[in-house]
Design a protein around this motif. Structure first.
Motif, short mmCIF file in Angstrom:
data_model
loop_
_atom_site.label_atom_id
_atom_site.label_comp_id
_atom_site.label_asym_id
_atom_site.label_seq_id
_atom_site.Cartn_x
_atom_site.Cartn_y
_atom_site.Cartn_z
N PHE A 1 1.86 4.65 -2.56
CA PHE A 1 1.45 5.94 -2.00
C PHE A 1 2.58 6.96 -1.96
O PHE A 1 2.37 8.16 -2.15
N GLU B 1 -1.09 5.54 6.63
CA GLU B 1 -1.44 4.49 5.68
C GLU B 1 -1.17 3.10 6.25
O GLU B 1 -1.96 2.17 6.08
N ARG C 1 0.84 -1.21 0.00
CA ARG C 1 0.00 0.00 0.00
C ARG C 1 0.87 1.25 0.00
O ARG C 1 0.63 2.21 -0.73
#
Length: 429
Positions: A204, A217, A200
């Motif tokens: 990002f 996050e 993830r």
């Protein structure tokens, strides 16, 4: 608890293994962790005592476990004491274990409320010859706060001064370090959640993002997947911050051209993952960054091969030091002739790699284990070499979690991107 129920077979087996190692006619007492006040009317989030959880599976404050396998009253061979809930507690704090729920979670049949503890203990303790007390003997721990087990020990010693007192930690140090199949499964779950959080973040990160945004996050992904949260305060260190080994401010902006060091892991069902990656903020390593990265990766791969049954930690670190020295010479950070003249007690590589390569992992991130005992099948250890060059504003560390089996070791993070090219590919996809 956010995590799914754990089979009580784990805790039944752990108690069985513990009492087998106690002296005859002994009683052992374990307390849940204290609740710590945060301010006038709040506590910090509760974190269970690892030894208590290991033996009971109970993840709740104000709980006590008593083990007395030779007890003349069969009702009290193993007993769990819980805080009794009421309408007030239910309204303000929420649900607490019922007796039936505690029996199911722990595998302990005899469950009583906490207000019965003194009476029941006094009725049996005088028949025991030895009392096992649980203390924190992790050699990374510095005793400054009189935690609950210590306070209760002082009370016991005043009330029962002529008993022989023994240390549970001596037994637990040998038991906890060897992981059962259920524990390995829980650790794998923590690693899988950590993997998803890292991927993830790879998608990002870009120049201009803040370290705290990256931390958010990670935490989002952890909680979404039933993890308790972070296994430890995450290190989100961009640029020169990566040279601070325990950097946790996480308040700076990630700049174009910098390396971002990420040291984090999920905690799932009290079991922990511990991972480190170093990634380029803009998605591409410079040649120098890639050279240093690949040097660390080669040391990591070499070190992993040494993590096997029979290895001694001190000898292992010495061998890793040799690998690192060779890489630092190749990077022109060390001079071969200077290395030949170095003091073996103060090797030159420590200027750029000043921490240990591995530690045991489990219910504690730095798990309870002997640094003087050879590695065994069932151990889980981290492998985390690094090179830190403050004058270049560059710090790179890589870390995976390694399980030792009878067939060799298994990298529990083998499916997490590690090669520099793979990381660049994901960041630019």
């Amino acid at each position: 608890m956010k995590y799914l129920p754990i089979s009580n077979v784990l805790f039944i087996l752990n108690r069985k293994n513990f009492v087998k190692r106690t002296k005859p006619n002994s009683i052992a007492i374990f307390h849940a962790n204290d609740e710590f006040p945060k301010n006038g009317d709040q506590n910090f989030p509760f974190k269970q005592n690892a030894d208590f959880f290991y033996l009971s599976g109970i993840d709740q404050e104000q709980s006590i476990l008593v083990l007395y396998p030779d007890c003349p009253n069969p009702l009290y061979k193993e007993v769990l004491f819980l805080r009794q809930t009421d309408e007030h507690i239910a309204v303000w704090e929420g649900h607490k274990y019922t007796k039936d729920e505690a029996r199911k979670a722990s595998g302990i049949e005899n469950v009583y409320w906490l207000n019965e503890f003194d009476t029941i203990l006094h009725s049996i303790i005088n028949y025991a010859e030895n009392i096992y007390i649980n203390t924190n003997e992790n050699d990374r721990y510095g005793h400054t706060v009189p935690y609950r087990d210590i306070r209760m020990f002082e009370q016991l010693r005043q009330r029962y001064p002529l008993h022989r007192y023994e240390r549970s930690a001596v037994i637990l140090r040998d038991l906890r370090v060897v992981k059962s199949d259920i524990e390995i499964g829980l650790t794998k779950m923590a690693c899988e959640i950590t993997r998803d959080a890292f991927i993830r973040v790879l998608k990002f990160v870009k120049p201009g993002v803040a370290e705290y945004e990256i931390e958010a996050e990670l935490t989002h992904e952890f909680l979404k997947q039933r993890a308790t949260g972070n296994a430890y305060n995450p290190i989100i260190a961009s640029g020169a911050n990566a040279n601070v080994l325990h950097y946790i401010d996480n308040n700076q902006v990630c700049n174009d051209g910098d390396i971002l060091l990420l040291d984090f892991g999920a905690e799932y069902a009290n079991y922990n993952a511990d991972m480190t990656r170093s990634i380029p903020v803009n998605g591409r390593f410079t040649k120098r960054q890639r050279d240093v990265y690949d040097a660390v990766l080669r040391v990591m791969k070499g070190a992993v091969q040494l993590i096997k049954s029979g290895t001694l930690m001190s000898e292992y670190h010495e061998e890793v030091g040799k690998m690192m020295t060779s890489e630092l010479i190749g990077l022109k950070l060390l001079n071969k002739h200077d290395v030949e003249k170095q003091d073996p007690k103060m090797p030159l590589y420590k200027k750029y790699f000043m921490h240990g390569t591995s530690h045991h992992l489990g219910l504690d991130v730095h798990d309870f284990a002997s640094r003087y005992k050879r590695f065994e099948t069932g151990n889980i250890l981290t492998c985390e070499p690094g090179i830190y060059i403050p004058q270049e504003g560059l710090g790179i560390r890589l870390e995976n979690d390694i399980l030792i089996t009878t067939e060799g070791n298994i990298d529990l993070m083998a499916d997490i991107p590690l090669e520099a090219g793979h990381i660049e590919e994901i960041m630019n996809s």
